[in-house]
Design a protein around this motif. Structure first.
Motif, PDB file in Angstrom:
ATOM      1  N   GLU A 764      -3.367   3.367   7.133  1.00 17.34           N
ATOM      2  CA  GLU A 764      -2.805   3.172   8.479  1.00 17.34           C
ATOM      3  C   GLU A 764      -1.286   3.224   8.434  1.00 17.34           C
ATOM      4  O   GLU A 764      -0.676   2.940   7.410  1.00 17.34           O
ATOM      5  CB  GLU A 764      -3.201   1.803   9.046  1.00 17.34           C
ATOM      6  CG  GLU A 764      -4.672   1.499   9.031  1.00 17.34           C
ATOM      7  CD  GLU A 764      -4.995   0.376   8.060  1.00 17.34           C
ATOM      8  OE1 GLU A 764      -4.436  -0.720   8.202  1.00 17.34           O
ATOM      9  OE2 GLU A 764      -5.790   0.613   7.139  1.00 17.34           O
ATOM     10  N   VAL A 787      -3.938   6.307  12.104  1.00 12.72           N
ATOM     11  CA  VAL A 787      -4.849   6.195  10.970  1.00 12.72           C
ATOM     12  C   VAL A 787      -4.973   7.605  10.410  1.00 12.72           C
ATOM     13  O   VAL A 787      -5.322   8.532  11.145  1.00 12.72           O
ATOM     14  CB  VAL A 787      -6.224   5.641  11.382  1.00 12.72           C
ATOM     15  CG1 VAL A 787      -7.133   5.538  10.169  1.00 12.72           C
ATOM     16  CG2 VAL A 787      -6.069   4.277  12.046  1.00 12.72           C
ATOM     17  N   VAL A 820      -7.687  -1.590   7.706  1.00 13.18           N
ATOM     18  CA  VAL A 820      -8.780  -0.889   8.363  1.00 13.18           C
ATOM     19  C   VAL A 820      -9.643  -0.167   7.345  1.00 13.18           C
ATOM     20  O   VAL A 820      -9.125   0.491   6.429  1.00 13.18           O
ATOM     21  CB  VAL A 820      -8.229   0.126   9.394  1.00 13.18           C
ATOM     22  CG1 VAL A 820      -9.360   0.938  10.019  1.00 13.18           C
ATOM     23  CG2 VAL A 820      -7.429  -0.600  10.467  1.00 13.18           C
ATOM     24  N   ASP A 885     -10.057   5.308  15.622  1.00 13.06           N
ATOM     25  CA  ASP A 885      -9.240   5.650  14.457  1.00 13.06           C
ATOM     26  C   ASP A 885      -9.167   7.160  14.279  1.00 13.06           C
ATOM     27  O   ASP A 885      -8.118   7.713  13.910  1.00 13.06           O
ATOM     28  CB  ASP A 885      -9.813   5.001  13.194  1.00 13.06           C
ATOM     29  CG  ASP A 885      -9.662   3.488  13.197  1.00 13.06           C
ATOM     30  OD1 ASP A 885      -8.836   2.982  13.978  1.00 13.06           O
ATOM     31  OD2 ASP A 885     -10.364   2.821  12.423  1.00 13.06           O
TER      32      ASP A 885
END
Length: 898
Positions: A764, A787, A820, A885
């Motif tokens: 990210e 992302v 993430v 994302d």
């Protein structure tokens, strides 16, 4: 074999171990596990060999009876111990547990055999006044066997966790206080008065019930470690210390009767002091620590002082006294040999112990290294003197006997003045400290700059100055609140006692210099007219709680920069302040002075265009993964640099990188390979590195190094899979989010060849200003702007990866985070093989042969690979199926050609 030759051959084993330790000290950066290896070369090698030799020698003398098998038996035990010790060290360095297991058992059984020989020797022996002292050698050998057992269990574990730490503490106690400590106590009871030329009656204290108390204390230590009772461990050390104190009190009595005048006496005396202090420190660390992990970390800091201050000095002192006696050759040869080993004795002892004492002070790592080099070099001088002593003994023995007429005595040489030797040693220590300060001025606060805020002549000034010392430690200001009467001038003496760089920023606009670990600075805040808040502006430290408040006592309830300005603070520029304005630095003066985070400044996120295409000359990062090489040792240098990098069309960030890219270089090998990584910090703040692929204690290799420093991180790949490596300096999330991560791939055994192999690392980006650094507020809130795969948004949509119909494609995927995970999916494709976190969850369609998978589900820091084959030509998007994302840049295309 003649007595003299036997003693030379057996006695040469100890200097050989010492020479190996000295060589390792010189080459420690080129060798894996050098710290662990150095301690074990000294303790398991030199010291343990000396204990085997001299405990048997003293047992023969005290019992007035030769051991069963005599030299043959001792030779076999020495050979077994040497082979076992070398194999243990080899197994630990290469990470092969079976070798550690077999060789550890050999060392332990050999210790029990040593105890059995001495027990057998006592049967039918003539009872002597001091014969009970041989029980110390039996007990110490049993302790070595127990300590080795715990060491084997430690090697079997993964190298972390409470169980490992409990075993570590027990291992140290049984080996240092048991094997070495008991053998030394049993020997020193007679050796100490012999060296001092005093009467030995006091040795009956050690020959009495003292051993039972010492062994009982060690039993409590072992019980506490196994039963998870830290206070029992501390109690055991206390019991041990009480019994040790009784023996040491006797030793002081001997010293009063005959002051020490030789190197042997000085070295033995200093060693006993270090032993008592280290044992006391051992007990306090265990008793006061909040957990086993903290206790183990504290105890580990004592190991160098146990090893050098106690064990090494005991060894060298004993050898200096015993070697001339063993070599013999008559009074002249004995005297000449002893004089050779006594050369510069007081100087050497003062330098070694002075260097150790100085290293206990809160000095910089640079100065500690310089002092360590001095201590090791001084100790290594014994090897030179030992070789000279052998030559001198041989030469004097060959001289004709000189007869002395009755009533005549040979002239005595004048003993060098002690004051001169001590002054010389003190001068060497002073010179060493001076060199350390010159190399690293920040170690004593030199080179720091004062920061003066204007406005000290503001109305209402009292003319009084309030001076406050503020320490920066554990990412905190201590104290974090300062009360100052209105009108007083405030001067802050700022000291950085942390392991990373910090600064102080006040909302009034004042900015201190950047303080490296160990540095100090005087910050003149000016006249205080209102309360002011401050913080550290470096790399998210404020988010970790590094804030401070200056409370104006008696002021109006006005707070902030405007009120501070009314009081005259921060009205002029900070002339002469270094701050953070260097090129590539992480915070400019303007940002720090206003207290603005990247969130309040113009963010590069404002320039994001999801539909924007990169320039025509844009080259995507090559995702092709080369196969592992045939090399079994992989040496790589990773250089930390601040590099302004494009992360999306028209968007740049000042990333912290390994070798100029984010992700950093990919490492690949197989199980059993050794990776030797040299980390060089050419950035602007402290950084570190953590290889998940390595099974190593993090204390040394994962430490933060400052700009300009380097370290060597060596690990052996013991488990297969795809592993994350990253900077572990706090705040870790900020360092990873700003580019400090990469992949290590360790092929599983039998990995099949495929037609194409790619690597995709998902991460990210939390965008700060254009060309600026990561926005730490967004990182903490876990609200990424992008992302991405392999560091750039949508790059493989613009520059697709390729394959052909019928080919098997393997895609390795690593979710680097920091926050993430990934749900890797190929649109239109189906995975027939899925490998996740070290094992196959699906292989070639699974048990049915027809099974398939649609997503490789990974949490942050996890990884694996998928394999698939395309039956039709076309464009197959690959994404993270966390669709928001994917829409932030985690997407690409596999172009399949006919």
């Amino acid at each position: 074999m003649k007595d003299k030759l036997w003693h030379i051959v057996s006695g040469s084993l100890v200097p050989a171990w010492l020479a190996a330790a000295v060589i390792l000290t010189v080459l420690h950066r080129q060798l894996p596990s050098s710290g662990w290896l150095l301690v074990h070369l000294l303790l398991l090698g030199a010291v343990s060999t000396a204990i085997l030799i001299w405990s048997q020698h003293f047992a023969d003398t005290l019992l007035r009876r030769k051991a069963l098998g005599h030299r043959l038996s001792l030779g076999l035990r020495l050979s077994a111990h040497t082979v076992g010790a070398v194999a243990v060290m080899t197994g630990m360095v290469i990470g092969w547990f079976p070798l550690v297991l077999v060789s550890g058992i050999l060392v332990g059984l050999n210790a029990l055999a040593h105890a059995a020989v001495i027990i057998t020797q006592t049967r039918g022996a003539m009872s002597g006044r001091f014969a009970p002292l041989v029980r110390y050698y039996v007990a110490s050998a049993v302790m070595l066997a127990a300590g080795v057992t715990l060491g084997i269990l430690m090697a079997r574990l993964d190298g972390g966790g409470e169980d490992y730490e409990r075993l570590f503490i027990g291992h140290l106690a049984l080996n240092l206080l048991g094997w070495v400590g008991l053998a030394v106590i049993g020997t020193i009871a007679l050796l100490w008065p012999t060296v001092l030329h005093t009467r030995i009656e006091g040795a009956t204290m050690a020959a009495g019930s003292t051993l039972a108390v010492l062994a009982g204390g060690l039993g409590l230590v072992a019980l506490g470690c196994l039963a998870d009772l830290r206070l029992v461990v501390a109690l055991g050390v206390l019991v041990y210390l009480v019994a040790l104190g009784r023996v040491l009190v006797e030793g002081v009595g001997h010293l009063r009767g005959a002051p020490a005048v030789t190197f042997a006496a000085w070295s033995l005396g200093a060693a006993q002091v270090w032993f008592a202090l280290c044992t006391l420190g051992f007990g306090l660390q265990v008793a006061l620590a909040p957990s086993w992990t903290a206790a183990a970390a504290g105890v580990q800091t004592l190991v160098p002082y146990f090893a050098i201050g106690f064990a090494a000095q005991i060894l060298l002192g004993a050898l200096s006294h015993l070697v001339p006696v063993v070599l013999g050759g008559g009074p002249a040869a004995l005297k000449a040999t002893a004089a050779e080993l006594d050369r510069g004795g007081l100087f050497r002892v003062v330098v070694v112990n002075g260097g150790l004492a100085l290293s206990l002070l809160p000095v910089s790592s640079t100065l500690t290294v310089v002092l360590s080099m001095l201590v090791v070099a001084t100790l290594a001088g014994f090897l030179v003197l030992f070789a000279r002593a052998l030559r001198v003994n041989r030469r004097v023995r060959s001289l004709p006997l000189v007869r002395v007429a009755p009533g005549e005595r040979p002239p005595q040489g004048e003993r060098p003045r002690m004051t001169g030797r001590m002054l010389a040693a003190a001068s060497v220590l002073l010179l060493t400290v001076t060199v350390g300060i010159v190399v690293d001025p920040a170690s004593v606060g030199l080179g720091a700059m004062s920061t003066q805020a204007a406005g000290s002549a503001a109305a209402g000034a009292t003319g009084h100055t309030t001076t406050v010392a503020v320490d920066m430690v554990d990412t905190r200001f201590v104290p974090d609140r300062i009360e100052v009467p209105v009108g007083d001038e405030l001067v802050i003496t700022l000291t950085n006692s942390d392991e990373m760089t910090h600064n102080l920023v006040l909302e009034s606009g004042l900015v201190s210099g950047s303080l490296d670990p160990g540095a100090s600075e005087t910050v003149r805040v000016g006249v205080i007219g209102a309360s002011v808040d401050g913080w550290c502006s470096i790399a998210g430290h404020r988010l970790l709680g590094m804030e401070i408040s200056i409370a104006a006592v008696g002021a109006e309830a006005s707070v902030g920069a405007a009120a501070a300005a009314a009081a005259g603070i921060g009205d002029t520029a900070m002339d002469g302040v270094d701050g953070m304005a260097a090129e590539g630095s992480h915070t400019s003066h303007e940002q720090a002075a206003t207290g603005a985070s990247d969130a309040t400044a113009a963010s590069a996120a404002d320039d994001l265009d999801p539909l924007a295409e990169p320039d025509a000359d844009f080259a995507a990062r090559d995702a092709t993964l080369p196969p592992a090489t045939a090399a079994t040792v992989h040496r790589r240098t990773l250089i930390v640099r601040n590099v302004e990098t494009e992360v999306a069309p028209g968007v740049t960030q000042m990333l912290w990188t390994f070798n100029g890219s984010a992700p950093g270089p990919t490492l690949r090998g197989t199980v059993g390979d050794v990776f030797e990584i040299t980390l060089v910090n050419k950035g602007t703040v402290g950084h570190s590195i953590d290889f998940h692929a390595g099974d190593v204690a993090p204390d040394a290799v994962m430490r933060t190094i400052q700009p300009g420093e380097s370290l060597v991180y060596t690990f052996t790949a013991t488990r297969s899979g795809i592993w994350l490596y990253h900077c572990s300096t706090m705040p870790m999330s900020v360092h990873i989010a700003n580019g400090m991560f990469g992949a290590v791939i360790i092929d599983p055994p039998g990995l099949a060849a495929v037609d194409r192999e790619y690597l995709v690392v998902q991460s990210e980006l939390y965008l700060g200003a254009q060309g600026g650094e990561v926005d730490a507020v967004k990182v903490a809130a876990q609200t990424p702007d992008l992302v991405v795969f392999n560091g750039y948004a949508n790059q493989y949509a613009a520059r697709p990866l390729t394959a052909r119909v019928g080919e098997t494609v393997r895609v390795w995927v690593l979710a680097a985070g920091p926050n993430v995970g990934s749900a890797f999916h190929v649109v239109g494709g189906q995975f027939h093989t899925v490998y996740t976190e070290g094992d196959y969850s699906l292989k070639d369609g699974g048990s049915t042969g027809t099974g398939g998978s649609q997503v490789l589900d990974l949490a942050a820091a996890q990884g694996g690979f998928v394999e698939l084959t395309f039956s039709q030509a076309g464009h197959y998007p690959f994404v993270s199926h966390v669709m928001s994302d994917a829409e932030k840049g985690a997407r690409g295309i596999l172009e399949v050609l006919p």
